[in-house]
Design a protein around this motif. Sequence first.
Motif, PDB file in Angstrom:
ATOM      1  N   PHE A   1       0.838  -1.206   0.000  1.00 27.83           N
ATOM      2  CA  PHE A   1       0.000   0.000   0.000  1.00 27.83           C
ATOM      3  C   PHE A   1       0.870   1.253   0.000  1.00 27.83           C
ATOM      4  O   PHE A   1       0.621   2.199  -0.759  1.00 27.83           O
ATOM      5  N   LYS A   2       1.897   1.270   0.842  1.00 28.04           N
ATOM      6  CA  LYS A   2       2.794   2.424   0.896  1.00 28.04           C
ATOM      7  C   LYS A   2       3.500   2.620  -0.445  1.00 28.04           C
ATOM      8  O   LYS A   2       3.698   3.757  -0.896  1.00 28.04           O
TER       9      LYS A   2
ATOM     10  N   THR B   1       5.078  -0.254 -10.886  1.00 26.95           N
ATOM     11  CA  THR B   1       3.902   0.376 -11.499  1.00 26.95           C
ATOM     12  C   THR B   1       2.632  -0.005 -10.743  1.00 26.95           C
ATOM     13  O   THR B   1       1.558  -0.074 -11.330  1.00 26.95           O
ATOM     14  N   MET B   2       2.778  -0.245  -9.448  1.00 23.05           N
ATOM     15  CA  MET B   2       1.619  -0.568  -8.618  1.00 23.05           C
ATOM     16  C   MET B   2       0.931   0.728  -8.202  1.00 23.05           C
ATOM     17  O   MET B   2       1.125   1.254  -7.111  1.00 23.05           O
ATOM     18  N   PHE B   3       0.139   1.269  -9.107  1.00 23.88           N
ATOM     19  CA  PHE B   3      -0.584   2.491  -8.800  1.00 23.88           C
ATOM     20  C   PHE B   3      -1.690   2.208  -7.786  1.00 23.88           C
ATOM     21  O   PHE B   3      -2.134   1.071  -7.611  1.00 23.88           O
ATOM     22  N   TYR B   4      -2.149   3.257  -7.150  1.00 24.90           N
ATOM     23  CA  TYR B   4      -3.131   3.134  -6.078  1.00 24.90           C
ATOM     24  C   TYR B   4      -4.390   2.430  -6.562  1.00 24.90           C
ATOM     25  O   TYR B   4      -4.883   1.497  -5.918  1.00 24.90           O
TER      26      TYR B   4
ATOM     27  N   LYS C   1      -7.063  -5.743  -4.689  1.00 22.22           N
ATOM     28  CA  LYS C   1      -7.601  -6.072  -3.370  1.00 22.22           C
ATOM     29  C   LYS C   1      -9.040  -6.572  -3.481  1.00 22.22           C
ATOM     30  O   LYS C   1      -9.425  -7.557  -2.831  1.00 22.22           O
ATOM     31  N   GLY C   2      -9.835  -5.879  -4.302  1.00 22.77           N
ATOM     32  CA  GLY C   2     -11.245  -6.223  -4.361  1.00 22.77           C
ATOM     33  C   GLY C   2     -11.577  -7.424  -5.214  1.00 22.77           C
ATOM     34  O   GLY C   2     -12.387  -8.265  -4.811  1.00 22.77           O
TER      35      GLY C   2
ATOM     36  N   ASP D   1     -10.784  -9.156  -1.162  1.00 21.41           N
ATOM     37  CA  ASP D   1     -10.776  -8.409   0.098  1.00 21.41           C
ATOM     38  C   ASP D   1     -11.505  -7.091  -0.138  1.00 21.41           C
ATOM     39  O   ASP D   1     -10.903  -6.015  -0.164  1.00 21.41           O
ATOM     40  N   MET D   2     -12.813  -7.186  -0.317  1.00 24.30           N
ATOM     41  CA  MET D   2     -13.598  -6.020  -0.691  1.00 24.30           C
ATOM     42  C   MET D   2     -13.662  -4.991   0.427  1.00 24.30           C
ATOM     43  O   MET D   2     -13.816  -3.800   0.172  1.00 24.30           O
ATOM     44  N   GLY D   3     -13.545  -5.417   1.667  1.00 25.68           N
ATOM     45  CA  GLY D   3     -13.542  -4.467   2.770  1.00 25.68           C
ATOM     46  C   GLY D   3     -12.360  -3.520   2.685  1.00 25.68           C
ATOM     47  O   GLY D   3     -12.506  -2.300   2.822  1.00 25.68           O
TER      48      GLY D   3
END
Length: 293
Positions: A64-65, A243-246, A253-254, A259-261
């Motif tokens: 995430f960071k 290139t792991m953009f937000y 994740k979803g 991990d939809m939460g």
Amino acid sequence: MFQAKKNYLIAYGFLLPWLIGLIGLVLGPMISSLYLSFTNYDLLTSPEWIGIGNYTDLFGDRVFKKSVEVTLVFVIVGVPLQLLGALLVAVLLNQKLRGLGFYRTIYYIPSLLGGSVAIAILWKNIFGLDGLINDFLAWFGIQGEGWVSNPNYAVYTLIALAVWQFGSSMVIFLAGLKQIPMELYESASVDGATAFRKFKSITLPLITPVLLFNLIMTLIKSVQVFTSAFIVSEGTGGPSNSTMFYTLLLYLKGFSYFDMGTAAAMAWLLLIFLGLLTAVVFFTSKYWVHYGD
């Protein structure tokens, strides 16, 4: 009295489709995602309330960071280059040149293609190991490499793609330039002002409202970049998550990790960040944006 009530009913009848869309497609999903951001939800079982667990876990997540870092690099480097390129080309196209319509069309076409999958694939091939960039470098005896697969350069190839697609901002800048009275330039010429002086003292101050609009729209678009990063990295975020953009991590994740939460929590953090960023730009605009008064 009866006629007034009838008019109200007619008005609400016309508004009803929009209200249904607002509640069913905007407010409803937003409220649901806010609730899900405080739950453990895998799309297959019922959500389990965990409070702010998703948010605290995110700030301890190394990937995430990294996604925040990559996105900020893209925004900090890419947005100024996009705006600068769009403004300079708009100034050039505002001159009396032959075939002006043709040039405007050529510069605008990349924006029409936008974030299409085909353009992302093309860009991946251009900057690939056997791509056009390395073929060009080979003419000068330079050994190229796979730019999109190199962690040190991958994000900058995507910045180059974003800068290439400055057509929308260019058209808006061009519209703003058309509104500047020619009398101002003529008076400056009489006073002996150079072209640079005219741009600095006349053009730039008078198009700051347009610059503000383009800045906000480009910032929002840049923070949400997804398609090019997904295609170039084949949905993995690239080597070392370069290139792991937000938004790419949010998608993974979803819909890949179910991990939809956490994905919902990331979406709300993104909304809050964009809101704060826009507020800061508006607040500081009073120091550099000049209106008619």
